[in-house]
Design an enzyme around this catalytic site. Structure first.
Site, short mmCIF file in Angstrom:
data_model
loop_
_atom_site.label_atom_id
_atom_site.label_comp_id
_atom_site.label_asym_id
_atom_site.label_seq_id
_atom_site.Cartn_x
_atom_site.Cartn_y
_atom_site.Cartn_z
N ILE A 22 0.83 -1.21 0.00
CA ILE A 22 0.00 0.00 0.00
C ILE A 22 0.87 1.26 0.00
O ILE A 22 0.61 2.22 -0.74
CB ILE A 22 -0.95 0.01 1.22
N ASP B 77 11.71 2.58 5.34
CA ASP B 77 11.28 1.18 5.28
C ASP B 77 12.49 0.31 5.65
O ASP B 77 13.61 0.62 5.22
CB ASP B 77 10.77 0.83 3.88
N GLY C 144 8.99 -5.05 2.17
CA GLY C 144 8.91 -4.14 1.03
C GLY C 144 10.10 -4.28 0.10
O GLY C 144 11.12 -4.90 0.43
N ASP D 279 14.91 0.84 10.36
CA ASP D 279 13.85 0.19 11.12
C ASP D 279 13.24 1.26 12.05
O ASP D 279 13.97 2.07 12.63
CB ASP D 279 14.43 -0.96 11.95
N SER E 245 -6.56 -1.49 11.46
CA SER E 245 -7.09 -2.68 10.78
C SER E 245 -8.41 -3.13 11.41
O SER E 245 -8.64 -2.93 12.61
CB SER E 245 -6.05 -3.80 10.93
N TYR F 127 -1.36 -9.41 16.38
CA TYR F 127 -1.29 -8.35 15.36
C TYR F 127 -2.38 -7.30 15.63
O TYR F 127 -2.11 -6.09 15.68
CB TYR F 127 -1.45 -8.97 13.97
N LYS G 130 -2.23 -3.16 16.76
CA LYS G 130 -2.90 -2.05 16.07
C LYS G 130 -3.75 -1.24 17.05
O LYS G 130 -3.75 -0.01 17.03
CB LYS G 130 -3.78 -2.59 14.93
N PHE H 224 -10.41 -2.60 6.01
CA PHE H 224 -10.95 -3.95 5.91
C PHE H 224 -10.04 -4.71 4.91
O PHE H 224 -8.83 -4.58 5.01
CB PHE H 224 -12.45 -3.91 5.61
N PHE I 193 -12.92 -22.33 2.82
CA PHE I 193 -13.06 -22.90 4.16
C PHE I 193 -14.48 -22.72 4.69
O PHE I 193 -14.83 -21.67 5.21
CB PHE I 193 -12.04 -22.26 5.11
N ARG J 56 -16.69 -11.01 3.19
CA ARG J 56 -15.75 -9.98 3.65
C ARG J 56 -15.92 -8.73 2.80
O ARG J 56 -16.44 -8.78 1.69
CB ARG J 56 -14.29 -10.47 3.52
N ASP K 80 -13.11 -17.88 12.18
CA ASP K 80 -13.56 -17.11 11.02
C ASP K 80 -15.03 -16.70 11.19
O ASP K 80 -15.92 -17.55 11.15
CB ASP K 80 -13.47 -17.98 9.74
#
Ligand SMILES: NC(=O)c1ccc[n+]([C@@H]2O[C@H](COP(=O)([O-])OP(=O)(O)OC[C@H]3O[C@@H](n4cnc5c(N)ncnc54)[C@H](O)[C@@H]3O)[C@@H](O)[C@H]2O)c1
Length: 315
Positions: free
Chosen positions: A14, A33, A38, A53, A116, A139, A143, A167, A203, A216, A276
């Protein structure tokens, strides 16, 4: 806003598209970066690049450039890995704190943060920003922590902020990006089409959705980047979902891909995966109201642009 934007993670999927879009709008762009994921070749040569970093000393970047705002994409983002390697993923939090401390020291007054839908955890249905946050992986936790810390830095140091909760981002942003470590359904379908995989495994087919498969909310990368440019200019501090308010099921993705490409995508049904939810869709009313932003591209557009990128590399 005009001036110089620092883009962290600007060599990623992105971030690299955002760098191009910012340059097109005549911003000067500085990229940090660590190239853990990346690629340097994705960074437009008109941007100034620092291989660093975020947890390291960043003062050089702020000394050498007068930064007006930060768009903070850099993060590790593989959900499963985050559950195995919390030490690595904690850098998402400490890197953000390090960045914010530099912003305070060098009087940078605005940050746009890549958050996210993972902050919502095992939610279901159409989610507004007021929905409970309850991440179910480390994760997502990183966020959510970053969002909270940014909010506090805003209170204490007057830094303006917009946390954008993405999303499912998909599509090609013109850079022909191929995910080197495909875990999401779009690149997986593409890998089947270019014969890097045999078939798509769906799945679960007994969810309470229109065709029994998970739904989704897929948002085109170009629409997503547009929202960041708008966020730079709004006088608003807070959290905004970025999605389409519509969903596509996994089976629809497979069918629509077959339709767009004109070739059947081989698939089979597998067992449900733990955790899920049936349906995860963003309410985007707030994005419309605050950013005056509306997604323009459809899922079929995303399929087409992604396929073009994959086709070029594999044929
Ligand atoms: N792609 C999605 O569907 C999605 C969905 C929700 C949120 N996000 C978030 O959007 C952001 C960008 O995602 P992306 O899909 O472009 O991922 P990406 O992995 O392609 O890009 C992230 C970039 O950040 C760099 N990076 C990671 N940790 C770093 C660190 N400590 N210091 C410096 N650089 C570092 C990586 O090398 C990479 O170039 C991430 O924060 C991600 O969590 C993405």
């Amino acid at each position: 806003m005009t001036g110089t934007i620092l883009v962290t993670g600007g060599a990623g999927y992105i971030g690299s598209v955002a760098v191009k879009a910012l340059l097109k709008k005549n911003y000067d762009v500085v990229v940090i970066d660590n190239l853990s994921k990346g690629l340097k070749k994705l960074v437009d040569s008109k941007a100034k690049f620092y291989e660093l970093d975020l947890v390291d000393d960043l003062s050089k970047v702020f000394e050498e450039n007068k930064i007006d705002a930060v768009i903070h994409f850099a993060a590790y983002k593989a959900v499963e890995e985050s559950m195995e390697n919390a030490v690595k993923y904690s850098d998402n939090i400490s890197g953000t704190i390090n960045l914010l401390n530099c912003m305070v020291k060098y009087s940078v007054k605005k940050i746009i943060f890549s958050s996210s839908a993972a902050v919502y955890g095992e939610a279901n249905g159409v989610l507004s920003e007021n929905h409970d946050t309850n991440p179910c992986n480390y994760y997502g936790f990183t966020k959510l922590e970053c969002e909270k810390i940014i909010k506090w830095y805003s209170k204490v140091h007057g830094i303006g902020y917009v946390c954008l909760r993405y999303f499912n981002v998909a599509g090609d942003g013109g850079l022909r990006y191929l995910d080197p470590d495909a875990k999401n359904i779009f690149p997986i379908i593409m890998e089947v089409l270019v014969k890097k995989r045999e078939k798509v495994v769906i799945f679960g087919k007994d969810y309470d959705t229109r065709d029994g498969t998970c739904v989704r909310d897929y948002i085109d990368i170009n629409d997503l980047v547009d929202a960041h440019l708008l966020a730079l200019d709004v006088d608003y501090n807070g959290i905004i979902n970025l999605g389409t308010s519509k969903g596509a099921s996994v089976k629809e993705l497979v069918d629509w891909t077959s339709e767009v490409i004109g070739r059947q995508v081989p698939f089979e049904y597998g067992k449900r995966r733990a955790g899920d939810p049936a349906e995860l869709i963003a309410s985007n009313e707030k994005a419309l109201k605050i950013l005056n932003w509306k997604p323009k591209r459809t899922v079929k557009d995303m399929i087409k642009s992604t396929y073009d990128a994959y086709k070029e590399s594999f044929e």
